[in-house]
Design an enzyme around this catalytic site. Structure first.
Site, PDB file in Angstrom:
ATOM      1  N   LYS A 212      14.323   2.023   7.473  1.00  0.00           N
ATOM      2  CA  LYS A 212      13.232   1.686   6.555  1.00  0.00           C
ATOM      3  C   LYS A 212      11.935   2.400   6.963  1.00  0.00           C
ATOM      4  CE  LYS A 212      10.453  -0.119   3.784  1.00  0.00           C
ATOM      5  NZ  LYS A 212      10.342  -1.005   2.681  1.00  0.00           N
ATOM      6  N   CYS A 266       2.685  -0.449   2.433  1.00  0.00           N
ATOM      7  CA  CYS A 266       3.855  -0.041   3.214  1.00  0.00           C
ATOM      8  C   CYS A 266       3.666   1.331   3.839  1.00  0.00           C
ATOM      9  CB  CYS A 266       5.081  -0.012   2.312  1.00  0.00           C
ATOM     10  SG  CYS A 266       5.187  -1.474   1.281  1.00  0.00           S
TER      11      CYS A 266
HETATM   12  N1  SAJ Z   1       1.145   9.006  -3.459  1.00  0.00           N
HETATM   13  C1  SAJ Z   1       0.513  10.239  -3.497  1.00  0.00           C
HETATM   14  N2  SAJ Z   1       1.241  11.321  -3.872  1.00  0.00           N
HETATM   15  C2  SAJ Z   1       2.556  11.240  -4.234  1.00  0.00           C
HETATM   16  C3  SAJ Z   1       3.184   9.979  -4.177  1.00  0.00           C
HETATM   17  C4  SAJ Z   1       2.445   8.883  -3.781  1.00  0.00           C
HETATM   18  O1  SAJ Z   1      -0.667  10.371  -3.186  1.00  0.00           O
HETATM   19  O2  SAJ Z   1       3.136  12.278  -4.595  1.00  0.00           O
HETATM   20  C5  SAJ Z   1       0.371   7.827  -3.049  1.00  0.00           C
HETATM   21  C6  SAJ Z   1       0.256   6.760  -4.131  1.00  0.00           C
HETATM   22  O3  SAJ Z   1      -0.777   7.050  -5.029  1.00  0.00           O
HETATM   23  C7  SAJ Z   1       0.001   5.512  -3.320  1.00  0.00           C
HETATM   24  C8  SAJ Z   1       0.812   5.764  -2.052  1.00  0.00           C
HETATM   25  O4  SAJ Z   1       1.070   7.156  -2.015  1.00  0.00           O
HETATM   26  O5  SAJ Z   1      -1.372   5.405  -2.969  1.00  0.00           O
HETATM   27  C9  SAJ Z   1       2.117   5.001  -1.991  1.00  0.00           C
HETATM   28  O6  SAJ Z   1       2.755   4.997  -3.264  1.00  0.00           O
HETATM   29  P1  SAJ Z   1       4.328   5.210  -3.440  1.00  0.00           P
HETATM   30  O7  SAJ Z   1       4.641   5.166  -4.884  1.00  0.00           O
HETATM   31  O8  SAJ Z   1       4.756   6.424  -2.718  1.00  0.00           O
HETATM   32  O9  SAJ Z   1       4.976   4.007  -2.630  1.00  0.00           O
HETATM   33  P2  SAJ Z   1       4.817   2.393  -2.622  1.00  0.00           P
HETATM   34  O10 SAJ Z   1       3.913   2.032  -1.498  1.00  0.00           O
HETATM   35  O11 SAJ Z   1       4.509   1.852  -3.958  1.00  0.00           O
HETATM   36  O12 SAJ Z   1       6.332   1.986  -2.260  1.00  0.00           O
HETATM   37  C10 SAJ Z   1       6.966   2.567  -1.115  1.00  0.00           C
HETATM   38  C11 SAJ Z   1       8.352   3.087  -1.549  1.00  0.00           C
HETATM   39  N3  SAJ Z   1       8.917   3.904  -0.473  1.00  0.00           N
HETATM   40  C12 SAJ Z   1       9.398   5.155  -0.718  1.00  0.00           C
HETATM   41  O13 SAJ Z   1       9.337   5.669  -1.800  1.00  0.00           O
HETATM   42  C13 SAJ Z   1       9.999   5.850   0.455  1.00  0.00           C
HETATM   43  C14 SAJ Z   1       9.272   1.895  -1.866  1.00  0.00           C
HETATM   44  O14 SAJ Z   1      10.596   2.350  -2.145  1.00  0.00           O
HETATM   45  C15 SAJ Z   1       9.294   0.930  -0.690  1.00  0.00           C
HETATM   46  O15 SAJ Z   1      10.130  -0.195  -0.963  1.00  0.00           O
HETATM   47  C16 SAJ Z   1       7.873   0.424  -0.485  1.00  0.00           C
HETATM   48  O16 SAJ Z   1       7.066   1.559  -0.124  1.00  0.00           O
HETATM   49  C17 SAJ Z   1       7.901  -0.613   0.633  1.00  0.00           C
HETATM   50  O17 SAJ Z   1       7.840  -1.806   0.296  1.00  0.00           O
HETATM   51  O18 SAJ Z   1       8.054  -0.245   1.796  1.00  0.00           O
END
Ligand code: SAJ
Length: 422
Positions: A212, A266
């Site tokens: 994870k 996360c």
């Molecule tokens: N972000 C960027 N650029 C990107 C993708 C995301 O700047 O290309 C930013 C987003 O705007 C946000 C942050 O990253 O601020 C996180 O967003 P996210 O959509 O990547 O992830 P979370 O936090 O909503 O959910 C993540 C997910 N993990 C992965 O994709 C590996 C989810 O599957 C997990 O279950 C969750 O963390 C968790 O609970 O750990």
């Protein structure tokens, strides 16, 4: 032996949907939480968090009598711990919620029960959880001392669902299941098979914990790469969005999108769980965290420069007269969650740095947090656009992508998401 009653400890963003999905499969589910208000809301068939369609599933589960919330532990056959695992000031993992959760159920545990840690945890946390239980319930045997013959089965099964898509991902995603023994894993697979359509893949508890953390660190490192590129391209006068689009045409390149920083509960936290255990080795993971954490400061400086440029071009204007419009407050697009949002942090910083009016456009919330009401105003996109001298794009909500570019003419733009990158 099948499961009669399942207890989910912690009715937040993971626990409540999980409890509701078990209940939707006609399992008897007890939701245990220290938050009396949440318990009350859930028992009315309502929800205290925002997640698409969750209200309907919880309402059905409660009215049909399969889900009930309580603040007092009751006996069950399986216990799922889904409580927060933040980090402390020194970025060391804070397992106090897990400890409290485990201690709250210890008294009702009985021979044959399964205890699963779902919260994202540092390596070794599942073993620690078993130790806490064993200390309190010396009348029961645990895997550490009794292996496959233990009275209590213990496993780690990290949640991996994406906020905004939780109900679908809970059912469809594969699950990594790490039991402290094979029988622990088998029992946990039996439990998740009640609703999981993805594969339940078995490993050790330590590998499941690390898996994870690896998933979220992988994403963090890749976002850091995109964020670093955006700062490099800014210096070199290259459009980073075009650059990424072009580079991603290579069959083995897939760069993520830069933004104002990494938010949520996360991705900005979990990599530190690896760094805290192996600080000498986790160099790249730590640096990625630092790059992503530094991005909001960089954005604030860009806004400061934009205000300065506007003033240079309008010598009759003073800083107090410059109107700044910030688009988006949430931690990512098309959600209403402001927690750990880099956009929110940046807006607050702009409010301190700039003496003039700061407008906010956030279509996914109805009102600003109380502490912000004095300094900021929440406006409609069109109104804010027409009034603003400096426009700061912080979250790429779908509705922002439809805004006509014409309205931007003559304004200074800081676009952290590439919404207006043409
Ligand atoms: N972000 C960027 N650029 C990107 C993708 C995301 O700047 O290309 C930013 C987003 O705007 C946000 C942050 O990253 O601020 C996180 O967003 P996210 O959509 O990547 O992830 P979370 O936090 O909503 O959910 C993540 C997910 N993990 C992965 O994709 C590996 C989810 O599957 C997990 O279950 C969750 O963390 C968790 O609970 O750990």
């Amino acid at each position: 032996m099948s499961f009669d009653t399942i207890c989910v400890v912690g009715l937040g963003y993971i626990g409540l949907p999980t409890a509701a999905v078990f209940a939707s499969r006609k399992m008897k589910v007890i939701g245990l939480d220290v938050n009396e208000l949440a318990v009350e809301v859930i028992n009315r068939g309502e929800i205290h968090i925002i997640e698409p369609d969750l209200d309907m599933v919880v309402h059905a589960a409660v009215t049909e009598g399969y889900l009930r919330a309580t603040t007092k532990a009751e006996p069950a056959d399986a216990f799922l711990i889904a409580v927060p695992t933040p980090f402390k000031q020194d970025r060391q993992p804070d397992l106090s919620y897990v400890e409290a959760a485990v201690k709250s159920i210890a008294a009702v545990l009985k021979k044959g029960d399964l205890v699963i840690l779902e919260s994202t945890s540092p390596v070794g946390a599942t073993e620690q959880m078993a130790k806490w239980l064993a200390e309190i319930r010396s009348d029961l045997s645990f895997p550490e001392t009794h292996g496959e013959e233990s009275d209590i089965r213990i496993a780690h099964c990290p949640e991996r669902v994406l906020p905004g898509h939780v109900l679908r991902e809970l059912v469809q995603n594969d699950r990594v299941i790490g039991g402290l023994t094979s029988k622990c894993s088998e029992r946990a697979v039996e439990l998740y098979s009640i609703f999981v359509q993805g594969k339940c893949v078995v490993t050790t508890a330590r590998t499941a914990e690390m898996c994870k953390l690896t998933e979220n660190s992988f994403r963090d490192v890749n976002i850091a790469f995109a964020n670093e590129l955006s700062m490099i391209c800014d210096k070199l006068d290259i459009n980073v969005w075009e650059l990424i689009e072009l580079a991603n045409r290579h069959p083995r390149v897939s760069i993520l999108q830069p933004g104002p920083g990494v938010g949520g509960h996360c991705i900005a936290v979990d990599p530190w769980f690896i760094v805290s255990r192996t600080p000498a080795e986790a160099k790249l993971i730590r640096t990625a965290r630092e790059v992503n954490d530094s991005k909001p400061i960089w954005v604030k400086e860009k806004v400061k420069l934009a205000i300065g440029e506007f003033l240079l071009e309008h010598p009759d204007t003073t800083a107090k007269d410059v109107k700044v419009a910030c688009f988006g407050l949430t931690f990512k697009p098309d959600i209403d969650d402001l927690r750990e949002s880099p956009a929110l942090g940046i807006v607050k910083e702009i409010g301190i740095m700039h003496s003039g009016c700061v407008m906010i456009v956030e279509p996914n919330i109805e009102k600003l947090p109380t502490a912000m009401l004095n300094r900021f105003s929440l406006l409609d996109a069109q109104v804010a656009l027409s009034e603003a001298d400096v426009v700061v794009m912080l979250v790429d909500h779908s509705s922002f992508k439809m805004l006509p570019r014409l309205n931007l003419e003559g304004k200074k733009i800081v676009d952290t998401r590439g919404v207006w990158n043409q």
